[in-house]
Design a protein around this motif. Structure first.
Motif, PDB file in Angstrom:
ATOM      1  N   LEU A  24       0.971  -0.976   0.000  1.00  0.00           N
ATOM      2  CA  LEU A  24       0.000   0.000   0.000  1.00  0.00           C
ATOM      3  C   LEU A  24       0.911   0.916   0.000  1.00  0.00           C
ATOM      4  N   GLY A  27       4.359   2.262   0.597  1.00  0.00           N
ATOM      5  CA  GLY A  27       4.462   2.168   1.997  1.00  0.00           C
ATOM      6  C   GLY A  27       5.770   2.652   2.459  1.00  0.00           C
ATOM      7  N   PRO A  40       3.150   3.260   4.868  1.00  0.00           N
ATOM      8  CA  PRO A  40       2.181   2.305   4.365  1.00  0.00           C
ATOM      9  C   PRO A  40       0.862   2.486   5.087  1.00  0.00           C
ATOM     10  N   GLU A  46      -0.251   7.594  10.074  1.00  0.00           N
ATOM     11  CA  GLU A  46      -1.460   7.551   9.249  1.00  0.00           C
ATOM     12  C   GLU A  46      -2.406   8.697   9.608  1.00  0.00           C
ATOM     13  N   GLN A 525      -0.383  -9.285   7.006  1.00  0.00           N
ATOM     14  CA  GLN A 525       0.904  -8.751   7.464  1.00  0.00           C
ATOM     15  C   GLN A 525       1.931  -8.789   6.337  1.00  0.00           C
ATOM     16  N   ARG A 528       1.125  -6.255   3.529  1.00  0.00           N
ATOM     17  CA  ARG A 528       1.575  -4.913   3.888  1.00  0.00           C
ATOM     18  C   ARG A 528       3.081  -4.779   3.697  1.00  0.00           C
ATOM     19  N   GLU A 531       4.091  -4.060   0.124  1.00  0.00           N
ATOM     20  CA  GLU A 531       3.985  -2.660  -0.293  1.00  0.00           C
ATOM     21  C   GLU A 531       5.158  -1.832   0.225  1.00  0.00           C
ATOM     22  N   GLN A 599       6.309  -6.185   9.385  1.00  0.00           N
ATOM     23  CA  GLN A 599       5.549  -6.358   8.146  1.00  0.00           C
ATOM     24  C   GLN A 599       6.487  -6.698   6.988  1.00  0.00           C
TER      25      GLN A 599
END
Length: 621
Positions: A24, A27, A40, A46, A525, A528, A531, A599
């Motif tokens: 993502l 990331g 990410p 975030e 996990q 993620r 990414e 991750q």
């Protein structure tokens, strides 16, 4: 088997009265070489998300797949949106919920927006989900009706008051009777002469399962062709234009990737919401959508995914006026706006399909910038070259930017990657840019970064084409930077220097080897972590013989995966303090938190050792 009573139904739109009916991550973390990274999804920095409700017109199905794909793949989250997709069904009244503020967005036909505007109801079409509507007439192959003109004198089972009925009669000068739909197929299956309304993506499939030999007349081929569209509320659009733009952009990205690539997770999610969506049924729907070009339309006719044009909306209004459905013309802005579409899709700003910048097939100077992509007039992804003089002809901007290696600010003349992408005529075909550096580093920019952070290429510092100090990179310095650093944990990752070439491509196409085979079913996990790898480590540590990634480091993906698997502590130390592990190493320190490192390691643990790489889709020499 799906019960006959469960077919997609053609629901009257009650607020429209008798006028219309119808149904993502780039990331964070771990970069090598230049030490550049991003956050990410779920990362420690975030941002808060804006709650958005999308009301669909029917139960979960591939006809809504692009929205579910944007949700599952995190595109909405990247755009700062917490999207809830509420399933429709019989009497879901999706546009009405937008008109009354019970939903932020809804799905329906674009001609319904005109109906609502005629009744002074505040709905606004902001994008198309299908260029061509899936509604059709279902007939038996044995039926002599071959065209819309042949419907004269026939009887059709359809939703009472559907707009296409009057439009067809007026356009073709014919008369036919209608009987109210019973939302089933019993009469069709027992009567070879029976004609009924259907969705070309649904009823034909079940008719064949029951032994029938169906054919269809797609209403989009009749000359009356409303979009399947996304509606919002006038007030919501006025008060939250950035949210509307973000939702539209993420949805278009979701549709593009859903139609072009790996749909495994999205289809699994759709099936979990609607068990009637078997794998076989969904495959039929998708193949039918592709066959009839429902989503992307006909490019030769100027149609594109997501596009809604003022001209076509006017044509719909004209057809409704001529058929007597609409009593008087309406202002276009009472039911439509293209202001929320990506800039290349807005009326009057369509991207040319041919390059507007001079290109050569050979490099005539060391200063020529190499570009490659699906450029019209050349072989796809052929190495082409733009001269420095030609780059200076493009729309440019002057701003003050940092020069990382000199630790000072300079006035720079820059062109945005989006400007260059449009000048090559490929903006609507690409969503991923790779920047190749002469030292082997490769930066990448996905659609979110291109839109939000506005990366640009520096052509001049202080009005001069050469810096003359600092780095030995040739006469002209091609250096990339970003206009803003919002959401970038380490903005330096998007500021490579010594850039010699740019590739404009599709992210899903370019990185498919990391998303197919067993990689298509990674635990959350590990997904993620993938990414994180794509957004950071890939710039230096490419997979063995893969057609993407940087080569600055001699430690490829498989090597660092072995380190992470068998000596976790050494790997953590190497990332966080490489100089403490290896003498004279050029890699920068990356003091990232345990959550992000866990991750990344979860993904690296899924990488096969070199002999078994083909089992996971990675090419071998």
């Amino acid at each position: 088997m799906m019960p006959l009573s469960s077919f997609r139904k053609f629901q009257p739109s009650t607020n429209a009265g008798s006028i219309f009916t119808g149904c993502l991550i780039l990331g964070a973390v771990l970069a090598t070489g230049c030490g550049k990274s991003e956050i990410p999804p779920g990362g420690s920095q975030e941002r808060s998300l804006e709650k958005i409700i999308l009301q669909t017109e029917w139960y979960a199905e591939p006809e809504q797949g692009g929205f579910y794909h944007a949700l599952i793949e995190g595109y909405y989250k990247e755009a700062g949106l917490d999207v809830e997709i509420r399933q429709g069904g019989p009497n879901s009244l999706a546009p009405e919920k937008v008109a009354t503020g019970k939903a932020d967005f809804a799905l329906a036909r674009s001609d319904e927006a005109i109906a609502f505007a005629a009744r002074k109801l505040p709905v606004l079409v902001v994008m198309a989900t299908m260029q061509r509507d899936a509604q059709a007439l279902l007939l038996h192959e044995e039926n002599p009706v071959q065209s819309f003109s042949d419907l004269n004198g026939k009887t059709i089972m359809a939703t009472p008051g559907a707009s296409w009925i009057k439009v067809l009669k007026k356009s073709y000068g014919i008369e036919f009777d209608t009987i109210p739909t019973d939302y089933g197929m019993g009469r069709f299956l027992t009567d070879k002469s029976f004609i009924q309304m259907c969705y070309v993506t649904n009823e034909p499939y079940y008719a064949r399962l029951r032994g029938a030999n169906p054919k269809t007349l797609l209403l989009a081929d009749s000359g009356y062709n409303p979009y399947r569209a996304v509606f919002t509320n006038h007030k919501f659009a006025k008060e939250h234009p950035d949210l509307v733009r973000a939702f539209v952009a993420a949805s278009i990205r979701g549709w593009r990737d859903y139609m072009a690539g790996d749909r495994f997770r999205t289809n699994a999610h759709i099936a979990s919401l609607n068990p009637q969506m078997t794998e076989e049924f969904m495959n039929f729907i998708l193949k039918t959508m592709e066959k009839h070009k429902l989503v992307e339309g006909h490019r030769e006719q100027g149609e594109q995914l997501g596009l809604v044009t003022a001209e076509r909306m006017r044509e719909q209004m004209k057809a409704l006026l001529e058929s007597g459905i609409l009593k008087e013309p309406l202002p276009l802005d009472s039911f439509f706006s293209d202001a929320f579409l990506p800039v290349e899709l807005r009326d009057g700003q369509k991207v040319s399909s041919t390059p507007t910048v001079a290109l050569t097939e050979e490099r005539h100077s060391p200063d020529d910038l190499m570009v490659r992509g699906p450029i019209q007039g050349f072989q796809p992804y052929q190495h082409l070259y733009i001269s420095y003089r030609e780059l200076l002809k493009l729309p440019a901007e002057t701003l003050v930017t940092d020069i990382l290696w000199l630790n000072q600010k300079r006035e720079a003349t820059v062109i945005y990657l989006e400007t260059l992408r449009r000048s090559l005529g490929i903006a609507e075909l690409t969503d991923f840019v790779l920047a190749d550096c002469r030292d082997g580093y490769q930066a990448n920019y996905d659609s979110v970064v291109l839109r939000k952070n506005q990366p640009f290429m520096v052509l001049q510092f202080d009005g001069l084409p050469q810096l003359g100090e600092g780095q030995d990179m040739g006469r002209y310095l091609y250096y990339l930077d970003v206009r803003n650093e919002n959401g970038l944990l380490n903005p330096e990752h998007k500021k490579p220097y010594g850039v010699t070439g740019l590739e404009f491509t599709r992210r899903q196409l370019k990185l498919e080897e990391l998303y197919r085979g067993t990689f298509a079913k990674l635990p959350p996990q590990a997904a993620r972590g993938r990414e994180i790898y794509v957004g950071a480590c890939l710039s230096c540590h490419r997979p063995i013989s893969a057609p993407f990634g940087g080569t600055l480091s001699n430690r490829n993906l498989e090597v660092i995966a072995v380190q992470a698997k068998y000596n976790r502590q050494y790997f953590l130390n190497w990332v966080r303090d490489p100089q403490g592990q290896i003498e004279n190493v050029a890699m920068a320190s990356h003091p990232y938190p345990d959550e992000l490192m866990d991750q990344l390691i979860a993904f690296l643990e899924k990488i096969p050792e070199i002999p078994s790489a083909p089992e996971n889709g990675l090419r071998t020499p």
